[in-house]
Design a protein around this motif. Structure first.
Motif, mmCIF file in Angstrom:
data_model
loop_
_atom_site.group_PDB
_atom_site.id
_atom_site.type_symbol
_atom_site.label_atom_id
_atom_site.label_comp_id
_atom_site.label_asym_id
_atom_site.label_seq_id
_atom_site.Cartn_x
_atom_site.Cartn_y
_atom_site.Cartn_z
ATOM 1 N N LEU A 41 42.296 77.178 70.290
ATOM 2 C CA LEU A 41 41.332 76.258 69.693
ATOM 3 C C LEU A 41 42.064 74.997 69.261
ATOM 4 O O LEU A 41 43.052 75.093 68.535
ATOM 5 C CB LEU A 41 40.649 76.905 68.482
ATOM 6 N N PRO A 42 41.608 73.817 69.695
ATOM 7 C CA PRO A 42 40.461 73.562 70.576
ATOM 8 C C PRO A 42 40.728 74.073 71.991
ATOM 9 O O PRO A 42 41.871 74.186 72.408
ATOM 10 C CB PRO A 42 40.324 72.039 70.557
ATOM 11 N N GLY A 43 39.640 74.335 72.721
ATOM 12 C CA GLY A 43 39.786 75.028 73.992
ATOM 13 C C GLY A 43 39.851 74.157 75.225
ATOM 14 O O GLY A 43 40.160 74.661 76.299
ATOM 15 N N ASP A 44 39.561 72.873 75.124
ATOM 16 C CA ASP A 44 39.531 72.031 76.320
ATOM 17 C C ASP A 44 40.535 70.886 76.253
ATOM 18 O O ASP A 44 41.403 70.757 77.108
ATOM 19 C CB ASP A 44 38.123 71.466 76.534
ATOM 20 N N VAL A 45 40.415 70.044 75.253
ATOM 21 C CA VAL A 45 41.255 68.845 75.144
ATOM 22 C C VAL A 45 41.926 68.827 73.782
ATOM 23 O O VAL A 45 41.255 68.943 72.747
ATOM 24 C CB VAL A 45 40.420 67.562 75.332
ATOM 25 N N LEU A 46 43.245 68.685 73.772
ATOM 26 C CA LEU A 46 43.989 68.600 72.515
ATOM 27 C C LEU A 46 44.295 67.155 72.159
ATOM 28 O O LEU A 46 44.148 66.740 71.014
ATOM 29 C CB LEU A 46 45.286 69.401 72.616
ATOM 30 N N PHE A 47 44.734 66.360 73.149
ATOM 31 C CA PHE A 47 45.024 64.941 72.933
ATOM 32 C C PHE A 47 44.103 64.101 73.801
ATOM 33 O O PHE A 47 43.999 64.331 75.008
ATOM 34 C CB PHE A 47 46.479 64.613 73.293
ATOM 35 N N ASN A 48 43.451 63.128 73.197
ATOM 36 C CA ASN A 48 42.654 62.153 73.932
ATOM 37 C C ASN A 48 42.744 60.827 73.175
ATOM 38 O O ASN A 48 41.832 60.441 72.448
ATOM 39 C CB ASN A 48 41.212 62.616 74.084
ATOM 40 N N VAL A 49 43.873 60.149 73.339
ATOM 41 C CA VAL A 49 44.171 58.923 72.603
ATOM 42 C C VAL A 49 44.230 57.773 73.594
ATOM 43 O O VAL A 49 45.018 57.807 74.548
ATOM 44 C CB VAL A 49 45.506 59.039 71.843
ATOM 45 N N ASN A 50 43.418 56.748 73.377
ATOM 46 C CA ASN A 50 43.283 55.678 74.366
ATOM 47 C C ASN A 50 44.078 54.418 74.062
ATOM 48 O O ASN A 50 44.252 53.582 74.944
ATOM 49 C CB ASN A 50 41.799 55.296 74.503
ATOM 50 N N ASN A 51 44.529 54.238 72.827
ATOM 51 C CA ASN A 51 45.109 52.938 72.483
ATOM 52 C C ASN A 51 46.309 53.092 71.557
ATOM 53 O O ASN A 51 46.336 52.536 70.463
ATOM 54 C CB ASN A 51 44.034 52.061 71.839
ATOM 55 N N MET A 52 47.321 53.839 71.992
ATOM 56 C CA MET A 52 48.528 53.987 71.190
ATOM 57 C C MET A 52 49.436 52.773 71.371
ATOM 58 O O MET A 52 49.483 52.159 72.430
ATOM 59 C CB MET A 52 49.289 55.260 71.573
ATOM 60 N N LYS A 53 50.146 52.457 70.311
ATOM 61 C CA LYS A 53 51.085 51.335 70.310
ATOM 62 C C LYS A 53 52.468 51.843 69.893
ATOM 63 O O LYS A 53 52.589 52.924 69.315
ATOM 64 C CB LYS A 53 50.621 50.258 69.335
ATOM 65 N N PRO A 54 53.524 51.077 70.194
ATOM 66 C CA PRO A 54 54.865 51.484 69.762
ATOM 67 C C PRO A 54 54.903 51.756 68.262
ATOM 68 O O PRO A 54 54.427 50.961 67.458
ATOM 69 C CB PRO A 54 55.722 50.270 70.134
ATOM 70 N N GLY A 55 55.448 52.901 67.913
ATOM 71 C CA GLY A 55 55.522 53.308 66.520
ATOM 72 C C GLY A 55 54.383 54.216 66.087
ATOM 73 O O GLY A 55 54.447 54.821 65.016
ATOM 74 N N ASP A 56 53.326 54.350 66.904
ATOM 75 C CA ASP A 56 52.209 55.239 66.577
ATOM 76 C C ASP A 56 52.566 56.693 66.867
ATOM 77 O O ASP A 56 53.431 56.978 67.694
ATOM 78 C CB ASP A 56 50.965 54.872 67.389
ATOM 79 N N TRP A 57 51.872 57.602 66.206
ATOM 80 C CA TRP A 57 52.020 59.020 66.506
ATOM 81 C C TRP A 57 50.663 59.710 66.383
ATOM 82 O O TRP A 57 49.774 59.260 65.663
ATOM 83 C CB TRP A 57 53.049 59.682 65.591
ATOM 84 N N ALA A 58 50.509 60.801 67.128
ATOM 85 C CA ALA A 58 49.237 61.531 67.162
ATOM 86 C C ALA A 58 49.497 63.001 66.838
ATOM 87 O O ALA A 58 49.936 63.755 67.710
ATOM 88 C CB ALA A 58 48.569 61.387 68.534
ATOM 89 N N PRO A 59 49.238 63.437 65.595
ATOM 90 C CA PRO A 59 49.433 64.851 65.235
ATOM 91 C C PRO A 59 48.200 65.682 65.564
ATOM 92 O O PRO A 59 47.069 65.242 65.343
ATOM 93 C CB PRO A 59 49.675 64.784 63.724
ATOM 94 N N ARG A 60 48.422 66.864 66.082
ATOM 95 C CA ARG A 60 47.329 67.780 66.402
ATOM 96 C C ARG A 60 47.748 69.206 66.016
ATOM 97 O O ARG A 60 48.934 69.543 66.027
ATOM 98 C CB ARG A 60 46.989 67.749 67.895
#
Length: 217
Positions: A41-60
């Motif tokens: 869980l989640p069962g289909d998509v874990l990351f769906n980030v469209n506009n990351m920039k240098p220095g950004d991070w995406a925690p899941r």
């Protein structure tokens, strides 16, 4: 007459045996599926980030569940499903509740060490994708697409697998670049501020001089 009746009875018995055998095989297959069942869980998509920039991070956070009737050992692997340029530069961190399990490039990740999960139990893994600060404008408009696969293995070498998708995008190449040239703008602002400051001082001195002159007269 008796011969025909015997044929009909034999045919019915044969049909009954076939139906019962089919149901038995189906039940056995369903039972095997229940023995080893890994879900996330989640069962289909874990990351769906469209506009990351240098220095950004995406925690899941992803939850791994054992919904079968047998204990199993599972591994997590990762597969690149798109272009390599951005994929090869992104960073990945994986943590459980106690420690760091992986820290490095997304492209260099092979698999986690096997992890045990008892029946009816679950555990959470924290995954963070990081967009390195040093990446320049040549990465603008690129995407990285990948799949995260979880494979469970029972004691009898029975396997079960489930996967989730990931997509990291760096925005539209037509939009503002990562590293705009702001030096000219800053200089203009400083110059404008200096002019305002000098003008204010001049007005203040002029008013003071005018007041002093009026007092003498």
């Amino acid at each position: 007459m008796m011969f025909k009746r015997s044929i009909v009875i034999l045919f019915c018995i044969l049909a009954l045996v076939i139906v019962m055998g089919s149901n038995s095989v189906k039940a056995e297959e369903e039972e095997k599926e229940k023995e080893l069942a890994i879900d996330v869980l989640p069962g289909d998509v874990l990351f769906n980030v469209n506009n990351m920039k240098p220095g950004d991070w995406a925690p899941r956070t992803i939850t791994v569940q054992n919904n079968g009737i047998k204990d199993f050992t599972y591994q997590m692997t990762l597969r690149n499903d798109g272009e390599e340029k951005l994929f090869n530069e992104l960073l990945l961190e994986i943590n459980d509740s106690k420690s760091v399990l992986y820290e490095g490039k997304l492209a260099d990740f092979t698999k986690l060490s096997p992890r045990d999960l008892s029946t009816s139990k679950q555990e959470e893994l924290k995954l963070t994708v990081i967009f390195p600060e040093h990446l320049g404008n040549e990465f603008q408009g690129l995407n990285a697409e990948f799949s995260i696969l979880f494979t469970a293995e029972g004691k009898t070498s029975q396997l079960a697998e489930v996967s989730v998708d990931g997509m990291i995008g760096s925005g539209n190449s037509q939009t503002q670049a990562f590293l705009p040239n702001t030096a000219t703008g800053i200089f203009n602002l400083l110059l404008f501020g200096a002019v305002l400051l000098i003008s204010g001082i001049f007005i203040l001195l002029y008013k003071r001089w005018k007041k002093v002159s009026k007092n003498y007269n």
